[in-house]
Design a protein around this motif. Structure first.
Motif, short mmCIF file in Angstrom:
data_model
loop_
_atom_site.label_atom_id
_atom_site.label_comp_id
_atom_site.label_asym_id
_atom_site.label_seq_id
_atom_site.Cartn_x
_atom_site.Cartn_y
_atom_site.Cartn_z
N LEU A 63 0.85 -1.19 0.00
CA LEU A 63 0.00 0.00 0.00
C LEU A 63 0.88 1.23 0.00
CD1 LEU A 63 -2.68 -0.82 2.73
CD2 LEU A 63 -2.96 -0.91 0.27
N SER A 64 0.68 2.08 -0.97
CA SER A 64 1.38 3.37 -0.98
C SER A 64 0.42 4.39 -0.40
CB SER A 64 1.78 3.74 -2.41
OG SER A 64 2.46 4.96 -2.40
N ALA A 66 0.57 7.39 0.26
CA ALA A 66 0.54 8.71 -0.37
C ALA A 66 -0.55 8.78 -1.43
CB ALA A 66 1.89 9.03 -0.97
N GLN A 67 -1.00 7.64 -1.93
CA GLN A 67 -2.03 7.62 -2.98
C GLN A 67 -3.44 7.74 -2.41
OE1 GLN A 67 -1.22 4.02 -5.11
NE2 GLN A 67 0.64 4.82 -6.04
N PHE A 68 -3.60 7.65 -1.10
CA PHE A 68 -4.91 7.74 -0.49
C PHE A 68 -5.15 9.17 -0.02
CE2 PHE A 68 -3.75 3.29 0.04
CZ PHE A 68 -4.90 2.66 -0.45
N SER A 69 -6.25 9.75 -0.46
CA SER A 69 -6.56 11.12 -0.04
C SER A 69 -7.42 11.16 1.23
CB SER A 69 -7.28 11.86 -1.17
OG SER A 69 -8.49 11.19 -1.50
N ASP A 73 -10.65 5.63 2.13
CA ASP A 73 -10.24 4.99 0.88
C ASP A 73 -9.58 3.64 1.13
OD1 ASP A 73 -11.15 7.19 -0.49
OD2 ASP A 73 -9.15 8.08 -0.78
#
Length: 75
Positions: A63-64, A66-69, A73
């Protein structure tokens, strides 16, 4: 939250320990603890985690964050 600096051997031992503890917690109906590993790109973090997971008969999910706002999510 405490931050630890580890080499690959120490991290492998730590991950194996956390996996075994996680299995025990799950058997007791408790929520296992998650681990976040940080470091510069190219260190082999994902490869090491994938290797440890495979050795324990598990799949590795990357899981990155940084890609979840939004925290929702991740659900």
């Amino acid at each position: 939250m405490k931050t630890l600096k580890m080499n690959s051997v120490e991290l492998t031992k730590y991950l194996n320990h956390m996996i075994q503890n996680g299995k025990i917690l799950a058997e007791q109906g408790k929520i296992p603890v998650s681990v976040e590993i940080q470091g510069i790109p190219g260190l082999g973090k994902t490869a090491l985690c994938s290797q440890v997971a495979a050795q324990n008969g598990m799949k590795c999910v990357k899981l990155s964050l940084a890609q979840f706002s939004d925290n929702g999510d991740m659900l």
